[in-house]
Each structure stands twice: as structure tokens, then as C-alpha cells.
Design a protein around this motif. Structure first.
Motif, PDB file in Angstrom:
ATOM      1  N   TYR A  10       0.880  -1.169   0.000  1.00 15.26           N
ATOM      2  CA  TYR A  10       0.000   0.000   0.000  1.00 15.26           C
ATOM      3  C   TYR A  10       0.917   1.219   0.000  1.00 15.26           C
ATOM      4  O   TYR A  10       2.055   1.137   0.469  1.00 15.26           O
ATOM      5  CB  TYR A  10      -0.890  -0.019   1.252  1.00 15.26           C
ATOM      6  CG  TYR A  10      -2.043   0.955   1.213  1.00 15.26           C
ATOM      7  CD1 TYR A  10      -3.213   0.640   0.521  1.00 15.26           C
ATOM      8  CD2 TYR A  10      -1.969   2.177   1.864  1.00 15.26           C
ATOM      9  CE1 TYR A  10      -4.278   1.531   0.484  1.00 15.26           C
ATOM     10  CE2 TYR A  10      -3.026   3.074   1.828  1.00 15.26           C
ATOM     11  CZ  TYR A  10      -4.175   2.745   1.135  1.00 15.26           C
ATOM     12  OH  TYR A  10      -5.236   3.637   1.091  1.00 15.26           O
ATOM     13  N   PRO A  11       0.476   2.354  -0.553  1.00 12.76           N
ATOM     14  CA  PRO A  11       1.344   3.525  -0.546  1.00 12.76           C
ATOM     15  C   PRO A  11       1.929   3.801   0.840  1.00 12.76           C
ATOM     16  O   PRO A  11       1.229   3.597   1.834  1.00 12.76           O
ATOM     17  CB  PRO A  11       0.383   4.654  -0.979  1.00 12.76           C
ATOM     18  CG  PRO A  11      -0.620   3.941  -1.846  1.00 12.76           C
ATOM     19  CD  PRO A  11      -0.798   2.593  -1.215  1.00 12.76           C
ATOM     20  N   ILE A  14       4.045   1.845  -4.286  1.00 15.37           N
ATOM     21  CA  ILE A  14       2.985   2.133  -5.250  1.00 15.37           C
ATOM     22  C   ILE A  14       3.211   1.387  -6.556  1.00 15.37           C
ATOM     23  O   ILE A  14       4.327   1.216  -7.023  1.00 15.37           O
ATOM     24  CB  ILE A  14       2.883   3.658  -5.511  1.00 15.37           C
ATOM     25  CG1 ILE A  14       1.560   4.024  -6.177  1.00 15.37           C
ATOM     26  CG2 ILE A  14       4.080   4.155  -6.287  1.00 15.37           C
ATOM     27  CD1 ILE A  14       0.355   3.822  -5.323  1.00 15.37           C
ATOM     28  N   GLY A  16       0.370  -0.514  -9.909  1.00 17.86           N
ATOM     29  CA  GLY A  16      -0.998  -0.562 -10.383  1.00 17.86           C
ATOM     30  C   GLY A  16      -1.966  -1.178  -9.386  1.00 17.86           C
ATOM     31  O   GLY A  16      -3.057  -0.668  -9.151  1.00 17.86           O
ATOM     32  N   GLU A  18      -1.552  -1.534  -6.067  1.00 14.95           N
ATOM     33  CA  GLU A  18      -1.646  -0.708  -4.867  1.00 14.95           C
ATOM     34  C   GLU A  18      -2.529   0.514  -5.116  1.00 14.95           C
ATOM     35  O   GLU A  18      -3.337   0.901  -4.250  1.00 14.95           O
ATOM     36  CB  GLU A  18      -0.250  -0.261  -4.422  1.00 14.95           C
ATOM     37  CG  GLU A  18       0.630  -1.394  -3.927  1.00 14.95           C
ATOM     38  CD  GLU A  18       1.211  -2.227  -5.066  1.00 14.95           C
ATOM     39  OE1 GLU A  18       1.291  -3.467  -4.913  1.00 14.95           O
ATOM     40  OE2 GLU A  18       1.576  -1.651  -6.107  1.00 14.95           O
ATOM     41  N   ARG A  19      -2.389   1.110  -6.287  1.00 15.78           N
ATOM     42  CA  ARG A  19      -3.231   2.265  -6.613  1.00 15.78           C
ATOM     43  C   ARG A  19      -4.696   1.839  -6.698  1.00 15.78           C
ATOM     44  O   ARG A  19      -5.595   2.572  -6.279  1.00 15.78           O
ATOM     45  CB  ARG A  19      -2.769   2.902  -7.928  1.00 15.78           C
ATOM     46  CG  ARG A  19      -3.500   4.202  -8.261  1.00 15.78           C
ATOM     47  CD  ARG A  19      -2.868   4.913  -9.456  1.00 15.78           C
ATOM     48  NE  ARG A  19      -1.570   5.475  -9.068  1.00 15.78           N
ATOM     49  CZ  ARG A  19      -0.413   5.063  -9.545  1.00 15.78           C
ATOM     50  NH1 ARG A  19      -0.375   4.072 -10.423  1.00 15.78           N
ATOM     51  NH2 ARG A  19       0.708   5.615  -9.174  1.00 15.78           N
ATOM     52  N   HIS A  20      -4.944   0.638  -7.231  1.00 17.07           N
ATOM     53  CA  HIS A  20      -6.317   0.141  -7.316  1.00 17.07           C
ATOM     54  C   HIS A  20      -6.929  -0.017  -5.922  1.00 17.07           C
ATOM     55  O   HIS A  20      -8.062   0.401  -5.685  1.00 17.07           O
ATOM     56  CB  HIS A  20      -6.347  -1.206  -8.041  1.00 17.07           C
ATOM     57  CG  HIS A  20      -7.669  -1.889  -7.978  1.00 17.07           C
ATOM     58  ND1 HIS A  20      -8.710  -1.592  -8.833  1.00 17.07           N
ATOM     59  CD2 HIS A  20      -8.144  -2.852  -7.134  1.00 17.07           C
ATOM     60  CE1 HIS A  20      -9.756  -2.337  -8.526  1.00 17.07           C
ATOM     61  NE2 HIS A  20      -9.438  -3.100  -7.502  1.00 17.07           N
ATOM     62  N   ARG A  22      -6.058   1.430  -3.147  1.00 17.92           N
ATOM     63  CA  ARG A  22      -6.261   2.756  -2.544  1.00 17.92           C
ATOM     64  C   ARG A  22      -7.504   3.430  -3.118  1.00 17.92           C
ATOM     65  O   ARG A  22      -8.327   3.979  -2.377  1.00 17.92           O
ATOM     66  CB  ARG A  22      -5.033   3.625  -2.789  1.00 17.92           C
ATOM     67  CG  ARG A  22      -5.122   4.992  -2.131  1.00 17.92           C
ATOM     68  CD  ARG A  22      -3.924   5.847  -2.501  1.00 17.92           C
ATOM     69  NE  ARG A  22      -3.457   6.636  -1.381  1.00 17.92           N
ATOM     70  CZ  ARG A  22      -2.386   7.421  -1.419  1.00 17.92           C
ATOM     71  NH1 ARG A  22      -1.666   7.481  -2.524  1.00 17.92           N
ATOM     72  NH2 ARG A  22      -2.031   8.129  -0.368  1.00 17.92           N
ATOM     73  N   ASN A  23      -7.647   3.405  -4.436  1.00 14.56           N
ATOM     74  CA  ASN A  23      -8.810   4.024  -5.069  1.00 14.56           C
ATOM     75  C   ASN A  23     -10.106   3.335  -4.653  1.00 14.56           C
ATOM     76  O   ASN A  23     -11.130   3.991  -4.446  1.00 14.56           O
ATOM     77  CB  ASN A  23      -8.666   3.989  -6.586  1.00 14.56           C
ATOM     78  CG  ASN A  23      -7.580   4.921  -7.101  1.00 14.56           C
ATOM     79  OD1 ASN A  23      -7.179   5.867  -6.425  1.00 14.56           O
ATOM     80  ND2 ASN A  23      -7.081   4.654  -8.297  1.00 14.56           N
ATOM     81  N   HIS A 293       2.604  10.130 -10.512  1.00 11.34           N
ATOM     82  CA  HIS A 293       1.445   9.767 -11.327  1.00 11.34           C
ATOM     83  C   HIS A 293       0.808  10.986 -11.985  1.00 11.34           C
ATOM     84  O   HIS A 293       0.356  10.929 -13.134  1.00 11.34           O
ATOM     85  CB  HIS A 293       0.415   9.040 -10.459  1.00 11.34           C
ATOM     86  CG  HIS A 293      -0.763   8.540 -11.216  1.00 11.34           C
ATOM     87  ND1 HIS A 293      -2.003   9.137 -11.153  1.00 11.34           N
ATOM     88  CD2 HIS A 293      -0.898   7.515 -12.097  1.00 11.34           C
ATOM     89  CE1 HIS A 293      -2.847   8.488 -11.929  1.00 11.34           C
ATOM     90  NE2 HIS A 293      -2.202   7.505 -12.514  1.00 11.34           N
ATOM     91  N   THR A 318      -4.035  -0.866 -16.357  1.00 15.81           N
ATOM     92  CA  THR A 318      -4.610   0.417 -15.953  1.00 15.81           C
ATOM     93  C   THR A 318      -4.132   1.544 -16.849  1.00 15.81           C
ATOM     94  O   THR A 318      -4.855   2.524 -17.060  1.00 15.81           O
ATOM     95  CB  THR A 318      -4.250   0.714 -14.485  1.00 15.81           C
ATOM     96  OG1 THR A 318      -4.704  -0.367 -13.666  1.00 15.81           O
ATOM     97  CG2 THR A 318      -4.916   1.993 -14.010  1.00 15.81           C
ATOM     98  N   GLU A 322      -6.084   4.929 -18.321  1.00 10.91           N
ATOM     99  CA  GLU A 322      -5.631   6.304 -18.126  1.00 10.91           C
ATOM    100  C   GLU A 322      -5.439   7.005 -19.466  1.00 10.91           C
ATOM    101  O   GLU A 322      -5.733   8.208 -19.590  1.00 10.91           O
ATOM    102  CB  GLU A 322      -4.346   6.308 -17.312  1.00 10.91           C
ATOM    103  CG  GLU A 322      -4.567   5.846 -15.878  1.00 10.91           C
ATOM    104  CD  GLU A 322      -3.299   5.714 -15.060  1.00 10.91           C
ATOM    105  OE1 GLU A 322      -3.399   5.636 -13.824  1.00 10.91           O
ATOM    106  OE2 GLU A 322      -2.204   5.685 -15.674  1.00 10.91           O
TER     107      GLU A 322
END
Length: 424
Positions: A10-11, A14, A16, A18-20, A22-23, A293, A318, A322
């Protein structure tokens, strides 16, 4: 709902996946759910902190403490079998958080399986790769060609080439055992593409699953302030590649294809250098590492189009979403989850993997035919809505409800279970 997300990283670590996570946590919290994340301890990070409305709980596992087992000290991966220290940490975490549902990502799910067997909270597992059947997670045999399916006699030599004999044996056998249990214990799998569902054996099986892609935030196309690194980009349009600069991502194929182009604009590569990253690049190719990012999103807006020539079966890229959210077409390979995201001739172009000549033809067609490029751009922007949080998180919420509905019917009436606590 009280939702516990499990993610090995998790951040500030970071990527793809981990960003998913978190989002997803942020989107669920915005919808009124109580969300916490269980993740590995990271040096310099507190054991408990808030990321907006999401409570982040950092855990220590037994395997994580053995630094000599991990090639990257920043990414000490969860093993594909129950880790004793992590299992105990998860048990304490669940007792404190009291989740209605646990949603795990990647191999960290294996350490929750014993708790689920003992009657723990319902378990949803998102498969971001092919780790359910592949010790290397990429479904590429010996790293060179698409695997035709798991077999122990084939998997062990393949894993050994990557991990070494001892780690390969533990990883492969542990993964096979956990996969066997998971197919009987996990309440619902979420495969991020039809390729993941097919190659992991969910398609046509009895294990309940849904195919739901990753997503980008609803405001992903809204640009923030410009980072100074953007001054290094060419003034005019350019072709853009974002990702690890490795053979599996098709970096060698891309460079060969780019050399074939006529009147080629600059090729910009943004990503991590890894062991098999080329050491030299042709003229007019510019390489950047470790961009934030927000700067990458600015780069997408300034580009002509994107290219993702992976030779391996990308699960759900991802970067394609984007690019689409930035109103850009993408030339990608017709493998893995790419066809789920790119509609050939409508939002981008698909080419065979590992074919520099076909890749060059597709890229040249977008350089020569700006009418076609404009058509692909408009369709990309129109269709990316189905890949944004507003659409995708609603589907994930429905999975939670579907999983909880039969679970609720099995418990006794609340009056017989209430402990007298306010939340009861």
C-alpha cells in the motif's frame, strides 16, 4: 458495511495494484462504508494511520522478516501459503475491525484462509494476475511463451528458473495447496479480465466468480499542477509508453517497431528500469524513470497516442484506462486482458504479440491517418466511463451484497447474538 481490504503493499509502495486498492478504499468510504486496509509494515510508516477516511493497519509476517528471501527489500511479498505471523496478525486485526466482509488482493489471501475456515467473515478475492495457478503469476512458461496450463512437472522447472530450487518448490507446492482450498472456501472471486478467469480455471468450473475490471477514479482526467519534470518532454506530439521497461512488456518489440517508422515523432518511455531493460536506446527515444502519477497523466494529455506491446497476457492494464480517460488511442497487443479494454478499430488498435512489423504498421497508420486517430480518440473518451469508479465500484458493492445475503440467512436472529455493544 464494514469492509476490510487486504493488500500486501500500500502507498508509499505504489504500483498498479496498490493504486487500485487505494482508489477502491476511497471510493467505498465516499459511499458511506467503514473501510480499513490490512497491509505489510513498511519502514518509516506508522502501524496505524488514516489515508483520508480509510484506516490503514500495517502488519508483520514471519516470511516478511526474512530479508534474505526477498530480492527487493521494498517489496517483501506475501507467500502463497499461510504465514504464521501474518495469520496471527490478521486474527487480531479482524477481532478489532469486526468486518462484515474481507476483500483480499493477491497472495495475502492465503493467510486469511484458515480464519475463513474457522467461520471468519466472508471472503472476496480479486485476481489481478494468474497467481491462482502460476507461481510466477504471469502465465508465461519459462518467461518466453504463453503457458498452456499448470502441471507440476512443468511448473517446478519454470518456477526454479525464477526463484531457485528451494523457493520454487515451497512457492509452487504452497500455491497449489492454497489454490485447492481457496476454490472451496473463497465466497467469490473477482477476475479482472476474461483472460484471468479463463487461464486460472474459473471459467466452466464450480467456483463462483465475476469478471470485473480494474478502474480509474471518476476525476482521473482532471489535471493538477504541472510537475517540473514535464519540462523534459518534447514540445510537439510524441508516442508514449508507460510501464516497466522489460521484455515481458514488449520493450524490445517496441524499439524494433519504432525503428521501422517513417517520419517518426519522439518515443517517450516512462517507467521502471529492471534487470532486462535495454542498456542502449535508438535516437529520438527518451527514457524517464520514477515520475509521479500526476506528471504521467499530463504526459498522456500531451501525447499523440499510447502503445502497450506486451508479449505476456497482461491481466488488466490500468495505463490503457488512463490513456482513454485522457482521450488517447492505444496500440496494444491482442493478448490477455487487452481485448477487454480496447475495441479494435473503435478505441484503439490490436496487433499480435511479439510482431514488430505488425506493431509498426499499426503505429504508422495512426501517424499517417489523423482522421482515424481522431475517431479512436473520441470513442476512447466516450467509452471510458464504463471503466471509472462510478460504474465499477457499484459492481463490486453488488458482489459484497450477494455474498452477504446467503451469509445473513445462515446466522441466528440478532437478538440472540447481540453483545450489548452500541454497534450490535
Amino acid at each position: 458495511m464494514r469492509i476490510l481490504l487486504l493488500s500486501q503493499f500500500y502507498p508509499p509502495v505504489i504500483g498498479g495494484e496498490e493504486r487500485h486498492v487505494r482508489n477502491l478504499g476511497r471510493a467505498l468510504a465516499q459511499r458511506g462504508h467503514s473501510v480499513s486496509v490490512g497491509t505489510f509494515m513498511h519502514p518509516g510508516s506508522p502501524e496505524t494511520e488514516f489515508d483520508g477516511a480509510v484506516r490503514v493497519r500495517r502488519l508483520r509476517g514471519t516470511v516478511q522478516r526474512l530479508s534474505n528471501l526477498h530480492a527487493d527489500s521494498e517489496r517483501r511479498h506475501a507467500p502463497p501459503f499461510p504465514d504464521p505471523g501474518l495469520l496471527l496478525a490478521l486474527k487480531r486485526l479482524v477481532a478489532e475491525e469486526r468486518p462484515d466482509i474481507v476483500h483480499a488482493h493477491n497472495w495475502i489471501y492465503a493467510s486469511f484462509l484458515p480464519l475463513r475456515l474457522l467461520g471468519g467473515a466472508p471472503l472476496v478475492v480479486t485476481l489481478h494476475d494468474y497467481g491462482l495457478v502460476c507461481a510466477r503469476k504471469n502465465f508465461m512458461h519459462l518467461g518466453t511463451h504463453l503457458c498452456d496450463g499448470p502441471r507440476l512437472a512443468k511448473c517446478l522447472p519454470c518456477a526454479t528458473a525464477h526463484y531457485g530450487a528451494v523457493k520454487a518448490t515451497a512457492t509452487t507446492l504452497g500455491n497449489w495447496a492454497s489454490s485447492f482450498v481457496a476454490r472451496r472456501v473463497v465466497d467469490r472471486f473477482i477476475a479482472v479480465s476474461h483472460a484471468v478467469a479463463r487461464h486460472t480455471g474459473l471459467t466452466g468450473g464450480r467456483t463462483p466468480y465475476e469478471v470485473i475490471p480494474n478502474f480509474v477514479p471518476d476525476d482521473v482526467g482532471v489535471l493538477g499542477s504541472e510537475d517540473p519534470c514535464l519540462r523534459e518532454l518534447p514540445k510537439n506530439g510524441f508516442i508514449l509508453f508507460v510501464g516497466d521497461m522489460m521484455r515481458l512488456k514488449g520493450i524490445d518489440v517496441l524499439l524494433k517497431a519504432y525503428a521501422r517508422l517513417e517520419r517518426a515523432p519522439p518515443l517517450i518511455l516512462i517507467g521502471r528500469r529492471v534487470a532486462d531493460t535495454p542498456t542502449a536506446f535508438p535516437p529520438n527515444v527518451r527514457v524517464f524513470n520514477n515520475w509521479p502519477h500526476s506528471a504521467i497523466m499530463h504526459a498522456w494529455h500531451r501525447s499523440l497516442f499510447g502503445v502497450l506491446p506486451s508479449v505476456g497476457p497482461e491481466a488488466c492494464a490500468t495505463v490503457i484506462m488512463e490513456a482513454m480517460a485522457s482521450g488517447k488511442a492505444v496500440v496494444a497487443t491482442d493478448v490477455g486482458g487487452m481485448p477487454d479494454l480496447v475495441d479494435h478499430g473503435e478505441t484503439g488498435l490490436l496487433v499480435p504479440p511479439g510482431d514488430p512489423q505488425a506493431l509498426a504498421r499499426a503505429m504508422q497508420s495512426l501517424l499517417d491517418d489523423r482522421t482515424l486517430l481522431a475517431h479512436l480518440e473520441s470513442k476512447s473518451l466516450a467509452r471510458v466511463g464504463r471503466l471509472k469508479a462510478g460504474a465499477v465500484v457499484t459492481r463490486i458493492e453488488q458482489v459484497y451484497r450477494d455474498v452477504l445475503r446467503p451469509a445473513a440467512s445462515r446466522v441466528e436472529p440478532p437478538a440472540k447474538q447481540c453483545s450489548g455493544e452500541p454497534s450490535c
